[in-house]
Scaffold this active site. Structure first.
Site, PDB file in Angstrom:
ATOM      1  N   CYS A   1       0.905  -1.208  -0.093  1.00  0.00           N
ATOM      2  CA  CYS A   1      -0.004  -0.024  -0.139  1.00  0.00           C
ATOM      3  C   CYS A   1       0.838   1.170   0.118  1.00  0.00           C
ATOM      4  O   CYS A   1       0.183   2.266  -0.017  1.00  0.00           O
ATOM      5  CB  CYS A   1      -1.033  -0.062   1.301  1.00  0.00           C
ATOM      6  SG  CYS A   1      -2.251  -1.474   1.079  1.00  0.00           S
TER       7      CYS A   1
ATOM      8  N   HIS B   1      -9.093   4.218  -1.303  1.00  0.00           N
ATOM      9  CA  HIS B   1      -7.719   3.665  -1.255  1.00  0.00           C
ATOM     10  C   HIS B   1      -7.692   2.741  -2.529  1.00  0.00           C
ATOM     11  O   HIS B   1      -7.294   1.707  -2.300  1.00  0.00           O
ATOM     12  CB  HIS B   1      -7.764   3.075  -0.002  1.00  0.00           C
ATOM     13  CG  HIS B   1      -5.971   2.422   0.404  1.00  0.00           C
ATOM     14  ND1 HIS B   1      -5.006   3.065  -0.110  1.00  0.00           N
ATOM     15  CD2 HIS B   1      -5.865   1.409   1.211  1.00  0.00           C
ATOM     16  CE1 HIS B   1      -4.069   2.364   0.238  1.00  0.00           C
ATOM     17  NE2 HIS B   1      -4.445   1.358   1.132  1.00  0.00           N
TER      18      HIS B   1
HETATM   19  C1  LIG Z   1     -15.019  -2.393   4.421  1.00  0.00           C
HETATM   20  C2  LIG Z   1     -14.980  -3.560   3.490  1.00  0.00           C
HETATM   21  C3  LIG Z   1     -14.774  -4.872   4.650  1.00  0.00           C
HETATM   22  C4  LIG Z   1     -16.191  -3.751   2.964  1.00  0.00           C
HETATM   23  O1  LIG Z   1     -16.338  -4.734   2.216  1.00  0.00           O
HETATM   24  P1  LIG Z   1     -17.871  -5.477   1.749  1.00  0.00           P
HETATM   25  O2  LIG Z   1     -18.994  -5.149   2.437  1.00  0.00           O
HETATM   26  O3  LIG Z   1     -17.656  -6.903   1.587  1.00  0.00           O
HETATM   27  O4  LIG Z   1     -18.068  -5.031   0.181  1.00  0.00           O
HETATM   28  P2  LIG Z   1     -18.241  -3.887  -0.644  1.00  0.00           P
HETATM   29  O5  LIG Z   1     -16.814  -3.276  -0.931  1.00  0.00           O
HETATM   30  O6  LIG Z   1     -19.015  -3.982  -1.878  1.00  0.00           O
HETATM   31  O7  LIG Z   1     -18.763  -2.525   0.264  1.00  0.00           O
HETATM   32  C5  LIG Z   1     -20.021  -2.528   0.625  1.00  0.00           C
HETATM   33  C6  LIG Z   1     -20.931  -1.147   0.319  1.00  0.00           C
HETATM   34  O8  LIG Z   1     -20.166  -0.499   1.466  1.00  0.00           O
HETATM   35  C7  LIG Z   1     -19.703   0.684   0.763  1.00  0.00           C
HETATM   36  N1  LIG Z   1     -18.523   1.211   1.688  1.00  0.00           N
HETATM   37  C8  LIG Z   1     -17.498   0.368   1.957  1.00  0.00           C
HETATM   38  N2  LIG Z   1     -16.542   1.068   2.551  1.00  0.00           N
HETATM   39  C9  LIG Z   1     -17.127   2.384   2.887  1.00  0.00           C
HETATM   40  C10 LIG Z   1     -16.816   3.421   3.466  1.00  0.00           C
HETATM   41  N3  LIG Z   1     -15.498   3.755   3.959  1.00  0.00           N
HETATM   42  N4  LIG Z   1     -17.500   4.718   3.281  1.00  0.00           N
HETATM   43  C11 LIG Z   1     -18.709   4.561   2.858  1.00  0.00           C
HETATM   44  N5  LIG Z   1     -19.191   3.281   2.219  1.00  0.00           N
HETATM   45  C12 LIG Z   1     -18.419   2.338   2.284  1.00  0.00           C
HETATM   46  C13 LIG Z   1     -19.201   0.211  -0.551  1.00  0.00           C
HETATM   47  O9  LIG Z   1     -19.458   1.299  -1.328  1.00  0.00           O
HETATM   48  C14 LIG Z   1     -20.491  -0.621  -1.004  1.00  0.00           C
HETATM   49  O10 LIG Z   1     -21.522   0.330  -1.114  1.00  0.00           O
HETATM   50  P3  LIG Z   1     -22.812  -0.264  -2.354  1.00  0.00           P
HETATM   51  O11 LIG Z   1     -23.442  -1.458  -1.623  1.00  0.00           O
HETATM   52  O12 LIG Z   1     -23.805   0.941  -2.282  1.00  0.00           O
HETATM   53  O13 LIG Z   1     -22.045  -0.562  -3.557  1.00  0.00           O
HETATM   54  C15 LIG Z   1     -13.843  -3.810   2.584  1.00  0.00           C
HETATM   55  O14 LIG Z   1     -14.112  -2.683   1.507  1.00  0.00           O
HETATM   56  C16 LIG Z   1     -12.586  -3.793   3.063  1.00  0.00           C
HETATM   57  O15 LIG Z   1     -11.923  -4.994   3.626  1.00  0.00           O
HETATM   58  N6  LIG Z   1     -11.856  -2.605   3.170  1.00  0.00           N
HETATM   59  C17 LIG Z   1     -10.515  -2.774   3.392  1.00  0.00           C
HETATM   60  C18 LIG Z   1      -9.408  -2.717   2.126  1.00  0.00           C
HETATM   61  C19 LIG Z   1      -8.111  -2.986   2.377  1.00  0.00           C
HETATM   62  O16 LIG Z   1      -7.841  -3.795   3.224  1.00  0.00           O
HETATM   63  N7  LIG Z   1      -7.303  -2.140   2.064  1.00  0.00           N
HETATM   64  C20 LIG Z   1      -5.807  -2.221   2.480  1.00  0.00           C
HETATM   65  C21 LIG Z   1      -5.692  -1.878   3.782  1.00  0.00           C
HETATM   66  S1  LIG Z   1      -3.917  -1.512   4.226  1.00  0.00           S
END
Ligand SMILES: CC(C)(COP(=O)(O)OP(=O)(O)OC[C@H]1O[C@@H](n2cnc3c(N)ncnc32)[C@H](O)[C@@H]1OP(=O)(O)O)[C@@H](O)C(=O)NCCC(=O)NCCS
Length: 396
Positions: free
Chosen positions: A81, A344
């Site tokens: 990252c 991100h």
């Molecule tokens: C947060 C997380 C668990 C959500 O995953 P999920 O629910 O399985 O899958 P999605 O990505 O489809 O997100 C679901 C919904 O939440 C929304 N959402 C996710 N994160 C959000 C945030 N921070 N703020 C607002 N909405 C958010 C998405 O846009 C999506 O919206 P939609 O249903 O209207 O399309 C996933 O995005 C994640 O693991 N994030 C971390 C990524 C990461 O590890 N990056 C490296 C870090 S070092």
């Protein structure tokens, strides 16, 4: 004596929810680089070398062939990252060493919805196997939970147990960063939520609700890095921002020794990178006005307050209690909305941070401008581990 190095042009795409815009990585690169070159007032012919970052396999040459084919060296960079900051670091090294006067740094990513796995590519050795082993030796590993929220969530749990922070502190950070993004047209989300919305969002890994996690994103960002000679010859002194210090640290054996989740996710790396970058810039953390910090999860923002020296060990949550990391407080942290709300796209993040801080130091950040911003700090971390800290100052 190393040469001085300056950011003379920045540009980025809006960060987008994966699948919401019909584009491929060369389209993103063209948009971000086009904006950075226009901002610098130069054409692609001025670029002597290019470093192009991506975690998921976007190739620098392919991306830049949409911008120009001048035959210059193009290197694809991948460093978890911290990929975008690593491209910037390499571009700066060339200028600092006197080997080039104008170098491009680009970061880009096309991602998918949902959580990330623990590795990239086909090898059975993941980039975070040491980290996973060390953390699992310290506290139970929940196999049914996504690894990234779990790793950073564990750091938050450790902080709560050892030092008394509470889920409220982490929720406030999510609330703050979403609030900041309302003024950022490049952010994936520009919605203001209430603290209750953040607290009551779906639980991803206690204490982290979804609104305290960075989403996955598509997008690109770029910076043109130049020498003092180039700045003078092109009359860019008024818009140039000096990269006054920049260091990237990796893990040491100490990162894993006591199986501390806080250490495993990079607080020790951050501490060492920050000490070097601040010393090189000849400033202290107290001199910094505005910070773009790698808030991949709210817990990481809180533990990083301590690693950057903004608060003593175990007292990061007191900055939250005092609202000291938003407008009107001691530092403004993540005026862009941070990773939590701006998005991100892994390879692009470090260069988007650079773009935001460049705009802040030029006084051109519109409604999110931090008043009288004179010194800026960037923190971008990739588990595996690469921790980049850069310190910026106006050129004049
Ligand atoms: C947060 C997380 C668990 C959500 O995953 P999920 O629910 O399985 O899958 P999605 O990505 O489809 O997100 C679901 C919904 O939440 C929304 N959402 C996710 N994160 C959000 C945030 N921070 N703020 C607002 N909405 C958010 C998405 O846009 C999506 O919206 P939609 O249903 O209207 O399309 C996933 O995005 C994640 O693991 N994030 C971390 C990524 C990461 O590890 N990056 C490296 C870090 S070092």
């Amino acid at each position: 004596m190393a040469n001085r190095s300056f950011v003379v042009g920045v540009g980025m795409t809006k960060f987008e929810k994966p699948g919401s815009r019909d584009w491929e990585y060369p389209d993103m690169a063209k948009e971000a680089v086009g904006r950075a070159l226009a901002d610098a007032g130069v054409t692609y012919d001025a670029i002597e070398q290019a470093y192009a970052g991506s975690v998921y396999g976007a190739m620098g040459q392919r991306a830049l062939y949409e911008v120009g084919m001048s035959g210059v060296p193009v290197m694809t960079v991948s460093n978890a990252c911290a990929t975008g900051s690593s491209a910037l670091y390499l571009a700066r090294q060339m200028v600092r060493g006197g080997l080039a006067d104008c170098v491009l740094a680009l970061g880009m990513e096309k991602m998918q919805k949902g959580s990330l796995g623990a590795g990239v590519g086909r090898s059975s050795v993941t980039i975070i196997d040491h980290h996973l082993r060390s953390m699992a030796a310290g506290r139970p590993w929940e196999m049914d939970k996504a690894p990234m929220p779990q790793m950073f969530g564990n750091a938050g749990r450790e902080h709560m147990e050892k030092y008394g922070s509470t889920p409220e502190h982490y929720a406030w950070i999510g609330w703050k960063n979403h609030k900041h993004s309302v003024n950022n047209p490049y952010a994936q989300f520009q919605t203001e939520y209430s603290l209750d919305d953040v607290r009551n969002a779906p639980m991803i890994f206690d204490p982290l609700t979804k609104l305290q996690c960075s989403p996955t994103s598509d997008g690109a960002a770029a910076a043109v890095v130049a020498s003092e000679r180039f700045v003078d010859e092109h009359g860019l002194g008024d818009q140039a921002v000096e990269i006054a210090g920049h260091h990237i640290a990796s893990d040491t054996a100490a990162s894993f020794e006591d199986h501390s989740s806080i250490q495993v996710v990079g607080s020790d790396c951050t501490r060492r990178a920050a000490a070097r970058a601040l010393a090189e810039a000849e400033v202290a953390i107290e001199d910094v006005d505005v910070i773009e910090l790698h808030d991949c999860f709210s817990a990481n923002e809180l533990i990083t307050y301590e690693a950057l020296g903004m608060a003593p060990l175990g007292e990061g949550h007191k900055l939250v209690d005092a609202a000291d990391t938003t407008y009107g407080g001691r530092w403004v942290v993540n005026p862009s909305g941070g990773l939590i709300s701006k998005g991100h796209p892994l390879g692009a993040t470090g260069l988007a941070q650079c773009a935001e801080l460049t705009w802040q130091l030029r006084g051109k950040a519109d409604a999110r401008q931090v008043e009288n911003a004179r010194v800026a700090l960037q923190h971008n971390i990739g588990l595996g581990s690469a921790c980049a800290v850069a310190v910026y100052k106006p050129a004049t």
